[in-house]
Write a protein that holds these residues in place. Structure first.
Motif, PDB file in Angstrom:
ATOM      1  N   ARG A  46      79.590  50.881 -72.054  1.00  0.00           N
ATOM      2  CA  ARG A  46      79.324  52.376 -71.827  1.00  0.00           C
ATOM      3  C   ARG A  46      80.157  53.523 -72.769  1.00  0.00           C
ATOM      4  O   ARG A  46      79.571  54.536 -72.999  1.00  0.00           O
ATOM      5  CB  ARG A  46      80.006  52.763 -70.388  1.00  0.00           C
ATOM      6  CG  ARG A  46      79.760  54.083 -69.735  1.00  0.00           C
ATOM      7  CD  ARG A  46      80.170  54.115 -68.425  1.00  0.00           C
ATOM      8  NE  ARG A  46      79.809  55.412 -67.922  1.00  0.00           N
ATOM      9  CZ  ARG A  46      80.526  56.072 -67.134  1.00  0.00           C
ATOM     10  NH1 ARG A  46      81.807  55.980 -66.862  1.00  0.00           N
ATOM     11  NH2 ARG A  46      79.907  57.254 -66.775  1.00  0.00           N
ATOM     12  N   LEU A  47      81.449  53.039 -73.253  1.00  0.00           N
ATOM     13  CA  LEU A  47      82.171  53.848 -74.116  1.00  0.00           C
ATOM     14  C   LEU A  47      81.105  54.011 -75.239  1.00  0.00           C
ATOM     15  O   LEU A  47      80.914  55.241 -75.930  1.00  0.00           O
ATOM     16  CB  LEU A  47      83.424  53.165 -74.103  1.00  0.00           C
ATOM     17  CG  LEU A  47      84.215  54.025 -75.260  1.00  0.00           C
ATOM     18  CD1 LEU A  47      84.428  55.464 -74.781  1.00  0.00           C
ATOM     19  CD2 LEU A  47      85.415  53.301 -75.488  1.00  0.00           C
ATOM     20  N   LYS A  48      80.621  53.027 -75.620  1.00  0.00           N
ATOM     21  CA  LYS A  48      79.927  53.062 -77.057  1.00  0.00           C
ATOM     22  C   LYS A  48      78.729  53.998 -76.910  1.00  0.00           C
ATOM     23  O   LYS A  48      78.495  54.654 -77.752  1.00  0.00           O
ATOM     24  CB  LYS A  48      79.539  51.773 -77.418  1.00  0.00           C
ATOM     25  CG  LYS A  48      80.714  50.801 -77.988  1.00  0.00           C
ATOM     26  CD  LYS A  48      80.379  49.665 -78.956  1.00  0.00           C
ATOM     27  CE  LYS A  48      79.645  48.683 -77.924  1.00  0.00           C
ATOM     28  NZ  LYS A  48      79.230  47.444 -78.603  1.00  0.00           N
ATOM     29  N   ASN A  49      78.141  53.830 -75.626  1.00  0.00           N
ATOM     30  CA  ASN A  49      76.862  54.549 -75.544  1.00  0.00           C
ATOM     31  C   ASN A  49      77.141  55.983 -75.407  1.00  0.00           C
ATOM     32  O   ASN A  49      76.616  56.931 -75.869  1.00  0.00           O
ATOM     33  CB  ASN A  49      76.198  54.048 -74.207  1.00  0.00           C
ATOM     34  CG  ASN A  49      75.102  53.007 -74.616  1.00  0.00           C
ATOM     35  OD1 ASN A  49      74.042  53.138 -75.251  1.00  0.00           O
ATOM     36  ND2 ASN A  49      75.614  51.631 -74.431  1.00  0.00           N
ATOM     37  N   LEU A  50      78.312  56.308 -74.739  1.00  0.00           N
ATOM     38  CA  LEU A  50      78.740  57.666 -74.545  1.00  0.00           C
ATOM     39  C   LEU A  50      79.129  58.334 -75.702  1.00  0.00           C
ATOM     40  O   LEU A  50      78.899  59.381 -76.168  1.00  0.00           O
ATOM     41  CB  LEU A  50      80.047  57.689 -73.439  1.00  0.00           C
ATOM     42  CG  LEU A  50      79.724  57.630 -72.010  1.00  0.00           C
ATOM     43  CD1 LEU A  50      80.903  57.306 -71.282  1.00  0.00           C
ATOM     44  CD2 LEU A  50      78.814  58.821 -71.399  1.00  0.00           C
TER      45      LEU A  50
END
Length: 294
Positions: free
Chosen positions: A140-144
């Motif tokens: 999720r962090l990478k996508n955000l």
């Protein structure tokens, strides 16, 4: 074609307007929702200090066993989106004579903002880049970050002393040079928090930072003497109430001192959470938007 002086002035005003508009993006929710129904619907048990302090419900049977396909090793597929891997690469950076292995997700230059994650003891760059562990929270962090024009770095820190601090100071400098004038956020977990505290004492690094996140970390009794503190850059804490490695009470005591000094800070306590709970449970969108808007 030559431009008149007035024409040049108008163009300069227009350019300045768009630069201001770009800066104003960070004053709102810069990062739009991404799987918020899975990651952001956490039950708040208690709030205080005008919302700066919060206690979040944590249930191991729900938040690990009910979330993972293989508990603590592989989360269910619905928690991850793997398209972001297209912009992911492993590389070794040369930083002022130091070599640093990193996983980078997002553009190498001209990024809208930078997020750096520092692992704890016995970790390396793979921990912060693993899509399936910690309930998919790193995915999720990478996508955000990469999904919104930013760049994410997960470096391998060889030591948590002055050498490790120097390496990350080099990475902060490098990221800032690659994307001049854009926010850089440093996040540290567990023993990696020693890197964050070390960076907070480095004036050149502090000039390039927008804020920090400390998860399950050790407290720094001398933080108030640091350039980071004097710059009043935002600081978000996340800790599990049953952390057997670094006591939550130590971090909470530091948070309360900062709050009394009108320092921009936030503390999220995960009720019954263990040492690794904040890495699994932190709402990255909330934390990053809070720092970007500060």
């Amino acid at each position: 074609m030559r431009m008149s002086t007035s024409h040049c002035t108008i163009m300069a005003v227009i350019a300045a307007f768009f630069m201001m508009a770009t800066d104003q993006v960070w004053a709102a929710d810069a990062l739009p929702p991404f799987k918020d129904d899975l990651f952001s619907t956490q039950k708040v048990l208690q709030t205080g200090d005008g919302g700066a302090f919060e206690v979040i419900e944590y249930d191991e049977m729900r938040d690990i066993n009910g979330r993972d396909q293989i508990p603590e090793k592989r989360t269910q597929q619905k928690y991850v989106s793997l398209g972001v891997r297209k912009s992911q690469t492993d590389e070794t950076l040369s930083l002022g004579g130091l070599k640093l292995d990193v996983t980078r997700v997002g553009p190498a230059s001209a990024a809208g903002f930078t997020v750096i994650f520092i692992h704890g003891r016995n970790g390396d760059r793979r921990l912060g880049a693993n899509d399936y562990t910690f309930g998919g929270n790193f995915n999720r962090l990478k996508n955000l970050v990469a999904g919104n024009g930013g760049v994410y770095y997960s470096p391998s820190v060889k030591s948590f002393d002055s050498d490790g601090v120097a390496a990350i100071a080099g990475l902060i400098r490098y990221a800032s040079e690659q994307s001049p004038g854009k926010p850089v956020i440093l996040t540290c977990a567990s023993m990696g928090s020693q890197i964050c505290w070390g960076i907070s004492r480095d004036p050149e690094s502090v000039k390039r930072l927008k804020g920090m996140v400390i998860m399950s970390g050790v407290a720094d009794p001398d933080f108030a003497k640091s350039p980071f503190y004097k710059s009043k850059l935002p600081l978000w804490f996340a800790h599990g109430s049953r952390d057997p490695v670094y006591a939550a009470t130590d971090q909470q005591a530091l948070f309360e001192k900062l709050l009394k000094a009108n320092y921009p800070t936030h503390f999220t306590l995960y009720q019954t959470g263990n040492h690794g709970t904040p890495i699994r449970m932190i709402d990255w969108r909330r934390a990053l938007n809070w720092i970007l808007a500060s």
